[in-house]
Scaffold this motif. Structure first.
Motif, mmCIF file in Angstrom:
data_model
loop_
_atom_site.group_PDB
_atom_site.id
_atom_site.type_symbol
_atom_site.label_atom_id
_atom_site.label_comp_id
_atom_site.label_asym_id
_atom_site.label_seq_id
_atom_site.Cartn_x
_atom_site.Cartn_y
_atom_site.Cartn_z
ATOM 1 N N ILE A 227 0.824 -1.277 -0.179
ATOM 2 C CA ILE A 227 0.153 0.066 0.008
ATOM 3 C C ILE A 227 0.860 1.128 -0.129
ATOM 4 O O ILE A 227 0.538 2.169 -0.794
ATOM 5 N N CYS A 228 2.057 1.360 0.797
ATOM 6 C CA CYS A 228 2.763 2.482 0.811
ATOM 7 C C CYS A 228 3.479 2.376 -0.317
ATOM 8 O O CYS A 228 3.741 3.880 -0.701
ATOM 9 N N GLU A 229 3.722 1.772 -1.161
ATOM 10 C CA GLU A 229 4.698 1.811 -2.243
ATOM 11 C C GLU A 229 3.590 2.271 -3.612
ATOM 12 O O GLU A 229 3.850 3.191 -4.321
ATOM 13 N N LYS A 230 2.339 1.724 -3.281
ATOM 14 C CA LYS A 230 1.434 2.207 -4.278
ATOM 15 C C LYS A 230 1.147 3.818 -4.140
ATOM 16 O O LYS A 230 1.144 4.602 -5.210
ATOM 17 N N TYR A 231 1.181 4.352 -3.032
ATOM 18 C CA TYR A 231 1.007 5.770 -2.709
ATOM 19 C C TYR A 231 2.125 6.671 -2.331
ATOM 20 O O TYR A 231 2.052 7.761 -1.975
ATOM 21 N N TYR A 232 3.296 5.890 -2.484
ATOM 22 C CA TYR A 232 4.676 6.604 -2.345
ATOM 23 C C TYR A 232 4.623 7.196 -0.878
ATOM 24 O O TYR A 232 4.775 8.429 -0.762
ATOM 25 N N LEU A 233 4.468 6.362 0.150
ATOM 26 C CA LEU A 233 4.132 6.741 1.363
ATOM 27 C C LEU A 233 5.188 6.213 2.324
ATOM 28 O O LEU A 233 5.512 5.139 2.418
ATOM 29 N N PRO A 234 5.863 7.275 2.944
ATOM 30 C CA PRO A 234 7.091 6.661 3.896
ATOM 31 C C PRO A 234 6.539 6.275 5.323
ATOM 32 O O PRO A 234 5.363 6.383 5.391
ATOM 33 N N ILE A 235 7.135 5.266 5.780
ATOM 34 C CA ILE A 235 6.785 4.686 7.307
ATOM 35 C C ILE A 235 7.449 5.270 8.263
ATOM 36 O O ILE A 235 8.863 5.116 8.393
ATOM 37 N N ILE A 236 6.956 5.459 9.397
ATOM 38 C CA ILE A 236 7.639 5.784 10.651
ATOM 39 C C ILE A 236 7.053 4.503 11.447
ATOM 40 O O ILE A 236 6.108 4.253 11.797
ATOM 41 N N ALA A 237 8.323 3.848 11.846
ATOM 42 C CA ALA A 237 8.059 2.496 12.514
ATOM 43 C C ALA A 237 8.620 2.514 14.079
ATOM 44 O O ALA A 237 9.805 2.476 14.217
ATOM 45 N N ASP A 238 7.502 2.832 14.954
ATOM 46 C CA ASP A 238 7.867 2.564 16.306
ATOM 47 C C ASP A 238 8.337 1.171 16.678
ATOM 48 O O ASP A 238 7.169 0.487 17.071
ATOM 49 N N GLU A 239 9.402 0.733 16.726
ATOM 50 C CA GLU A 239 9.496 -0.717 17.083
ATOM 51 C C GLU A 239 10.481 -0.593 18.513
ATOM 52 O O GLU A 239 11.534 -1.438 18.765
ATOM 53 N N ILE A 240 10.372 0.090 19.674
ATOM 54 C CA ILE A 240 10.620 -0.011 20.542
ATOM 55 C C ILE A 240 10.589 -1.280 21.520
ATOM 56 O O ILE A 240 11.483 -1.358 22.321
#
Length: 448
Positions: A227-240
């Motif tokens: 989905i993010c690739e389709k809409y050129y959307l970066p991800i903020i990944a909270d992986e604490i």
């Protein structure tokens, strides 16, 4: 009285001067000092909700707070001796009393790159690592670097309320995508995709999740990436909580699966090393296609706002990450997992409650069928009265934009957790109302 020409001129000049000053002097005319829009809109939802509750714990029962997301609160979970030794050596060396590079000491960033190598199939470069004042600061920097007024950010629901605090204070629109309890809190991908438009700046995912304790599968992460690739959307990944995963589950860093979608991964020492008060977090930029060149420059600028995080802890990071033994982490996970099983097994027996077994992190979400507790109008009223009667305090789901649930923290000592579950049982049994329509229906079925 007749005045001389000189006196007339003097009066006229004085009047003109007063008029000139009244027209030209600028500034406040009273002590009318107001705060900024940012300060007004920076609201901690948990604090607001908790402070609105009318709580008066039962004096005959000691208080058991299952609300606090600080694993050190009860003293049963402690930082390792290796962690403490590393800090003492950093202090005694005298090398870390001054400023560091605004992104963090080079040696600390090298250690973080090695520690986080699993997040990428490529080498993580130190220039793509930013040491921050806790993971919350890392999240704030990512939001500030990616989004601005008039844009929107996609946040999980239920989700950590700090996300909303950070976004709305900046006049950035919050758009919630739902996590589905019946699917072990996976994201509703169809709904998520429907929320994206030209002004969507980023998607934030929290994996493992606070408050759900869920861990996304590889397939689910790949679907999110598509989905993010389709809409050129970066991800903020909270992986604490990336290392807080229970047996039978596996955490996979979304950045390790991404081919084209840039990911800003936020982590830190806070939870895994049991030192939340040390305020040591970091951002790792994963950007294979160099799509975040401006954003990375923006993050460097953000780090200059406070001239870097605590240098003493930075000095200790290499030894902490290198020397803390795996058995220490395994023991922590064993405690959390056993507590999760105990809580789940006790609460699933209670009429009107629906606990969802977590796969990681330190929390459990418990559904409250509020219709079967007609004395209470909502989840806030439910948890309020549970404190007043049983001195057990859980956070209402409304704190996480998810009403008719409550969140339980699993870091409490086992005997205290068992006592809390027993009191919750007493409370629910005292207030549960049998659905007469179901009984009548069953009787009719038996008759015919």
């Amino acid at each position: 009285m007749v005045t001389s020409g000189t006196e007339s001129n003097l009066i006229a000049n004085t009047t003109n001067s007063a008029t000139y000053l009244s027209n030209t002097v600028k500034g406040r005319t009273s002590w009318n000092i107001k705060t900024t829009t940012l300060a007004k809109k920076t609201i901690n939802r948990i604090r607001g909700i908790v402070e609105s509750l009318k709580i008066s714990p039962n004096p005959e029962k000691p208080m058991i707070p299952l609300t606090i997301g600080d694993p050190t609160t009860f003293g049963n979970l402690k930082a390792s001796s290796e962690t403490m030794k590393a800090v003492m050596e950093a202090v005694e060396s005298g090398k870390y009393n001054g400023y560091a590079h605004s992104q963090g000491h080079e040696a600390a960033r090298r250690a973080i790159a090695k520690y986080s190598a699993h997040q990428s199939s490529e080498e993580i470069k130190t220039e793509n690592i930013f040491i921050t004042s806790g993971c919350s600061s890392a999240l704030e920097y990512c939001i500030l670097a990616l989004a601005e007024r008039g844009q929107n950010v996609l946040l999980p629901r239920p989700g950590f309320c700090l996300y909303q605090t950070l976004v709305e204070g900046l006049n950035i629109e919050v758009r919630y995508y739902d996590l589905l309890p019946e699917k072990q809190w996976q994201a509703d991908l169809q709904q998520l995709e429907s929320m994206i438009d030209d002004n969507t700046a980023a998607l934030l995912i929290n994996n493992p999740s606070n408050p759900c304790g869920s861990v996304f599968s590889k397939e689910h992460l790949e679907n999110i990436l598509n989905i993010c690739e389709k809409y050129y959307l970066p991800i903020i990944a909270d992986e604490i909580y990336e290392h807080f995963v229970f047996p039978g589950s596996q955490h996979i860093a979304v950045s390790s699966l991404s081919r084209n979608v840039p990911v800003l991964s936020c982590g830190g020492l806070t939870k895994r090393f049991l030192v939340p008060g040390w305020r040591t977090g970091w951002i790792i930029v994963h950007d294979r296609g160099n799509r975040l060149v401006e954003v990375t420059a923006g993050l460097r600028n953000m780090c200059c706002r406070i001239l870097g995080s605590n240098t003493l802890i930075q000095g200790a990071i290499p030894a902490i990450l290198e020397n803390t033994p795996q058995i220490y982490f395994d023991e922590i996970i064993d405690v959390l997992h056993e507590n999760a099983k105990l809580t789940y097994n006790m609460l699933k027996q209670i009429r009107g409650l629906n606990p969802i077994m977590p796969n990681g992190a330190m929390y459990m979400m418990v559904g409250v069928n509020i219709d079967q507790f007609p004395e209470f109008k909502d989840d806030l009223h439910f948890v309020q009265e549970m404190v007043n009667e049983q001195s057990v305090f859980c956070l209402p789901g409304s704190c996480f934009e998810y009403p008719n649930y409550m969140r339980i923290v699993l870091t409490v000592p086992r005997e205290m957790l068992e006592e809390a579950c027993s009191r919750i049982t007493q409370f629910c049994e005292a207030h549960y109302k049998v659905d007469n329509s179901i009984i009548e229906s069953n009787l009719l079925n038996e008759t015919y």
